[in-house]
Design a protein around this motif. Sequence first.
Motif, PDB file in Angstrom:
ATOM      1  N   UNK A   9       8.887   9.062  10.824  1.00  0.00           N
ATOM      2  CA  UNK A   9       9.044   8.319  12.067  1.00  0.00           C
ATOM      3  C   UNK A   9       7.759   7.567  12.388  1.00  0.00           C
ATOM      4  N   UNK A  10       7.863   6.692  13.380  1.00  0.00           N
ATOM      5  CA  UNK A  10       6.714   5.959  13.911  1.00  0.00           C
ATOM      6  C   UNK A  10       6.561   6.384  15.366  1.00  0.00           C
ATOM      7  N   UNK A  11       5.520   7.133  15.644  1.00  0.00           N
ATOM      8  CA  UNK A  11       5.301   7.652  16.995  1.00  0.00           C
ATOM      9  C   UNK A  11       4.708   6.540  17.866  1.00  0.00           C
ATOM     10  N   UNK A  12       5.457   6.120  18.889  1.00  0.00           N
ATOM     11  CA  UNK A  12       5.020   5.022  19.746  1.00  0.00           C
ATOM     12  C   UNK A  12       4.791   5.504  21.176  1.00  0.00           C
ATOM     13  N   UNK A  62       0.842  -1.195   0.000  1.00  0.00           N
ATOM     14  CA  UNK A  62       0.000   0.000   0.000  1.00  0.00           C
ATOM     15  C   UNK A  62       0.873   1.240   0.000  1.00  0.00           C
ATOM     16  N   UNK A  63       0.285   2.357  -0.356  1.00  0.00           N
ATOM     17  CA  UNK A  63       1.011   3.625  -0.405  1.00  0.00           C
ATOM     18  C   UNK A  63       0.250   4.669   0.393  1.00  0.00           C
ATOM     19  N   UNK A  64       0.983   5.353   1.293  1.00  0.00           N
ATOM     20  CA  UNK A  64       0.409   6.391   2.136  1.00  0.00           C
ATOM     21  C   UNK A  64       1.131   7.698   1.820  1.00  0.00           C
ATOM     22  N   UNK A  65       0.442   8.596   1.088  1.00  0.00           N
ATOM     23  CA  UNK A  65       1.049   9.879   0.749  1.00  0.00           C
ATOM     24  C   UNK A  65       1.030  10.840   1.923  1.00  0.00           C
ATOM     25  N   UNK A  66       0.134  10.650   2.848  1.00  0.00           N
ATOM     26  CA  UNK A  66       0.073  11.471   4.054  1.00  0.00           C
ATOM     27  C   UNK A  66       0.190  10.562   5.272  1.00  0.00           C
ATOM     28  N   UNK A  67      -0.065  11.103   6.427  1.00  0.00           N
ATOM     29  CA  UNK A  67       0.162  10.376   7.678  1.00  0.00           C
ATOM     30  C   UNK A  67      -0.840   9.237   7.848  1.00  0.00           C
ATOM     31  N   UNK A  68      -0.388   8.192   8.548  1.00  0.00           N
ATOM     32  CA  UNK A  68      -1.246   7.069   8.928  1.00  0.00           C
ATOM     33  C   UNK A  68      -1.457   7.132  10.430  1.00  0.00           C
ATOM     34  N   UNK A  69      -2.717   7.239  10.845  1.00  0.00           N
ATOM     35  CA  UNK A  69      -3.056   7.363  12.263  1.00  0.00           C
ATOM     36  C   UNK A  69      -3.679   6.053  12.746  1.00  0.00           C
ATOM     37  N   UNK A  70      -2.955   5.377  13.640  1.00  0.00           N
ATOM     38  CA  UNK A  70      -3.472   4.207  14.345  1.00  0.00           C
ATOM     39  C   UNK A  70      -3.540   4.514  15.841  1.00  0.00           C
ATOM     40  N   UNK A  71      -3.858   5.740  16.164  1.00  0.00           N
ATOM     41  CA  UNK A  71      -3.919   6.187  17.548  1.00  0.00           C
ATOM     42  C   UNK A  71      -5.007   5.440  18.307  1.00  0.00           C
ATOM     43  N   UNK A 120      13.384   4.398  13.292  1.00  0.00           N
ATOM     44  CA  UNK A 120      12.117   5.030  12.944  1.00  0.00           C
ATOM     45  C   UNK A 120      11.239   5.331  14.146  1.00  0.00           C
ATOM     46  N   UNK A 121      11.405   4.601  15.244  1.00  0.00           N
ATOM     47  CA  UNK A 121      10.542   4.801  16.404  1.00  0.00           C
ATOM     48  C   UNK A 121      10.935   6.091  17.131  1.00  0.00           C
ATOM     49  N   UNK A 122       9.933   6.791  17.613  1.00  0.00           N
ATOM     50  CA  UNK A 122      10.191   8.051  18.313  1.00  0.00           C
ATOM     51  C   UNK A 122       9.107   8.293  19.354  1.00  0.00           C
ATOM     52  N   UNK A 123       9.498   9.001  20.408  1.00  0.00           N
ATOM     53  CA  UNK A 123       8.575   9.480  21.433  1.00  0.00           C
ATOM     54  C   UNK A 123       8.950  10.922  21.742  1.00  0.00           C
ATOM     55  N   UNK A 124       7.994  11.760  22.117  1.00  0.00           N
ATOM     56  CA  UNK A 124       8.328  13.173  22.350  1.00  0.00           C
ATOM     57  C   UNK A 124       9.159  13.396  23.598  1.00  0.00           C
ATOM     58  N   UNK A 125       8.856  12.688  24.677  1.00  0.00           N
ATOM     59  CA  UNK A 125       9.586  12.851  25.932  1.00  0.00           C
ATOM     60  C   UNK A 125       9.805  11.482  26.563  1.00  0.00           C
ATOM     61  N   UNK A 126      10.720  11.451  27.535  1.00  0.00           N
ATOM     62  CA  UNK A 126      10.994  10.194  28.229  1.00  0.00           C
ATOM     63  C   UNK A 126       9.926   9.885  29.269  1.00  0.00           C
ATOM     64  N   UNK A 127       9.275  10.904  29.784  1.00  0.00           N
ATOM     65  CA  UNK A 127       8.255  10.705  30.807  1.00  0.00           C
ATOM     66  C   UNK A 127       7.117   9.855  30.259  1.00  0.00           C
ATOM     67  N   UNK A 140       1.512   7.133  13.192  1.00  0.00           N
ATOM     68  CA  UNK A 140       1.202   7.333  14.614  1.00  0.00           C
ATOM     69  C   UNK A 140       0.635   6.048  15.211  1.00  0.00           C
ATOM     70  N   UNK A 141       1.374   5.485  16.175  1.00  0.00           N
ATOM     71  CA  UNK A 141       0.890   4.357  16.975  1.00  0.00           C
ATOM     72  C   UNK A 141       0.690   4.803  18.423  1.00  0.00           C
ATOM     73  N   UNK A 142       0.401   6.052  18.617  1.00  0.00           N
ATOM     74  CA  UNK A 142       0.274   6.617  19.952  1.00  0.00           C
ATOM     75  C   UNK A 142      -0.866   5.927  20.711  1.00  0.00           C
ATOM     76  N   UNK A 143      -0.518   5.384  21.878  1.00  0.00           N
ATOM     77  CA  UNK A 143      -1.490   4.724  22.767  1.00  0.00           C
ATOM     78  C   UNK A 143      -2.176   3.538  22.108  1.00  0.00           C
ATOM     79  N   UNK A 144      -1.578   2.987  21.064  1.00  0.00           N
ATOM     80  CA  UNK A 144      -2.155   1.796  20.432  1.00  0.00           C
ATOM     81  C   UNK A 144      -1.923   0.567  21.303  1.00  0.00           C
ATOM     82  N   UNK A 145      -2.752  -0.449  21.117  1.00  0.00           N
ATOM     83  CA  UNK A 145      -2.666  -1.691  21.884  1.00  0.00           C
ATOM     84  C   UNK A 145      -2.323  -2.819  20.903  1.00  0.00           C
ATOM     85  N   UNK A 146      -1.117  -3.332  20.998  1.00  0.00           N
ATOM     86  CA  UNK A 146      -0.666  -4.395  20.107  1.00  0.00           C
ATOM     87  C   UNK A 146      -0.682  -5.697  20.888  1.00  0.00           C
TER      88      UNK A 146
END
Length: 783
Positions: free
Chosen positions: A412-415, A353-362, A437-444, A382-388
């Motif tokens: 990046x992949x926001x986790x 698949x191709x994603x020209x813009x962001x993919x939100x799996x929040x 690729x994985x990233x988080x905004x802060x350590x907290x 975005x995998x923010x607060x996702x449950x895998x």
Amino acid sequence: MIDLFSTMRTSRCCQQALLRFTQRLVTVAIFSTFLFLAIVCLDRAVPEAIAMSARPALTQALLAERIDNPVRQGGATVVDLTGFNIDLRPEQRLDKGTKPADFSEQFYQQLQNALSAKQQNSKRYLGIDLSDALIQGSFNLSRLSRRIPAYGDASLPQLETFKQTYQLQTYQPQTYQPQIGPLTTDRIDRSYTNRSYTNRAYSRRLSRFLLPPTQTVQPDTLIFQGPLLLNQACFNGTFDASNIYFFNRVEAQGTIFTQLAQWQGAKFVQNALFSQSQFQQESSFRGALFTGRTRFNQARFGGESNWKSADFQGSVGFADTDFQTVLLARSHWKTNADFERAKFHGTTRFQKSRFDQALFLTDAVIEESMNFSQAQFQQPVSLRAAHILGQLDFGDARFAAAPSGNASSAITINVADLDFSPGEAKILGRAGRIGNLFSVPTLTNNETVLRSLVRNFRLQEQIGDANQLEYSLEKLRLAQLKRQLLGTSLNQASQYQLMQLGLSAEQAAAVVAQRTQQPFVSRADLLSLDEIDLATYLQVRDRITSRTSSLINRLQRLLQWMLLACLLQLSHYGTNVGLTFSVGMVSVTLFALMFWLVDRYRRLTPTPIIPGKDESLVMGIGGGSVLAIALGLMVHSSQQPGATLATVGLLTVPIPGILLVRLYQQGRYHDLMDRSYFVENGALRKLQVLIARLPVTPKFPFYRERYSPLLTDRRWNGLNYFDFSLNNWFKFGFNDIRLRDKCVPGLISTLVWYQWSLGVIYITLLLWTLSRTIPGLNLLLYF
């Protein structure tokens, strides 16, 4: 006797009464059970019966009346069939007393004629409103669509413009081109003798060659030009809207499809709204094109859903959607793909698949597996607060490179706040690539997430990705220490200091008033104040902290910050062997040049003791070459080569520079001025590990006799200084070269011992880095 007889008679009566009571109790229990079952059955059957009776049945007369009297709705004119019970099953008849006829045929013919004709005094077409209707039997929307023959003269400018705009492929007659070459007698004979060809395979190849070329018949084009309103409708049979061009809006909000729903190949020119719809069985949107606003929010897909090769050109939303098994392979998303809070209960496939813009799996829930193999991502995920709970596979996925000089827009992949347990679930990806690729905004609140990802990749023996994640974790920790060291504490700062950060007087006063009642626990508590908006918080969050501090705490954090900064710059926190080796090579070269300078360039008067031009040239070229190679490796390995080189310079230049300046200021006046400060053990000349070796000669006379001063009249003399620096830094070398202990200025001894001390720290760092990067040793140490 009389008393005994009367007693026996009384007991017998009691037994009979008890027996009758038990029989009645069993009868009541059986009756209650049957009554309960009847109530349950009626409870399930009554709503359907009520629903059937609540909807009036659509007859031919009512249909003709509604067609002759269309209504105006939402800026369009539609045939109002809302709230009807439409029975399209073949066995149903028109009305009682008439000859058998199929109502479904009359239904399709009359509606198709009305929908395909333009309205009087208008260029618009009629639509159909089936909202809140119950449709029994199969519903074929193609029979209500306008048909444009593929081989006729009829054409539609709107259709041609649409095809050209989105570059839709049209069917072209194709002839079969045989690939087997000329069929000769010799070739037939070889085919019979070749065991790889069976009789059936040979017959098939022969028939393909002898039969005339086949042609692909181009199908007719189906167009639905009016609005299609299906809100709250219920389709009890199969639904077929395949390969139809919808030039007006399609609304199916809250619609229930109890059987197979076919939308494959459909082209939605305007909005397609399917929010809260229910697809209880299989559904297919394969090859569908959505050019307008598309909404499947809160939809439910009970069976397998096929979206292969679907193209989303407009805004699309799948928020709160519930999927079972879904196939989204080769789909194209021109805008943001929003799957916020979606639930994926079965297998989900996004291959190619191709994603020209962001993919939100929040906040999405992934219970089994989700596959992004060979998918293309042009914007962050975005995998923010996702449950895998199952497996998330990014194998061979391609992420676009960030624009030059714009690291903030890196893919990046926001986790952040990801719910993931490496013992129960897996995240897969290309080795050596996925960890970056994985990233988080802060350590907290995200330290556990990063450590879970580190463990996930260590279990898969992707050591490079695990180390990269740990490096990212420690970079966030460094930023946290810096903020705690230099940031302003919300629980200690005065109102004036808070205003200096950018808060208004009212906001600063609110902060002071709040902390008197309850101290701030985290920076995010600042948002609990009514006076603080999100923009203000984002402006000051990197300069504030909630922790109280004292002078001792600040000194402790300063030491932690310095140590962690050195580990990050010199070895990427023990994850980059190449960077660590380049640091060692630069340090060895610098100290080798220093030792050569203090040993060979001693004084100019009264008797010059300086090296020759040839020796100086060779030493300069050799040292410059090694230094250039080391710097090249450092630039290739380090994410911040300038900061790494500055850190090496702070460790190797200031103190040795001060010692050299002081040495040449005071001059040298001692015995043995014509001999080298360094001595060589002539009994050994081999590659050896010298971790326990000290840089000075031993005092025992028997060992001292083995050492002799370096020969300064040899062309290869400069190699000895590199060897000595290598011994002190890497703790191995070819010759045992040491510093003599007679007639040596203390500044030179200090310089030697300083390098040896740094070498002990460096070899510890090197061994630690190797232990974290060698796969087998890594598993032994961490598991």
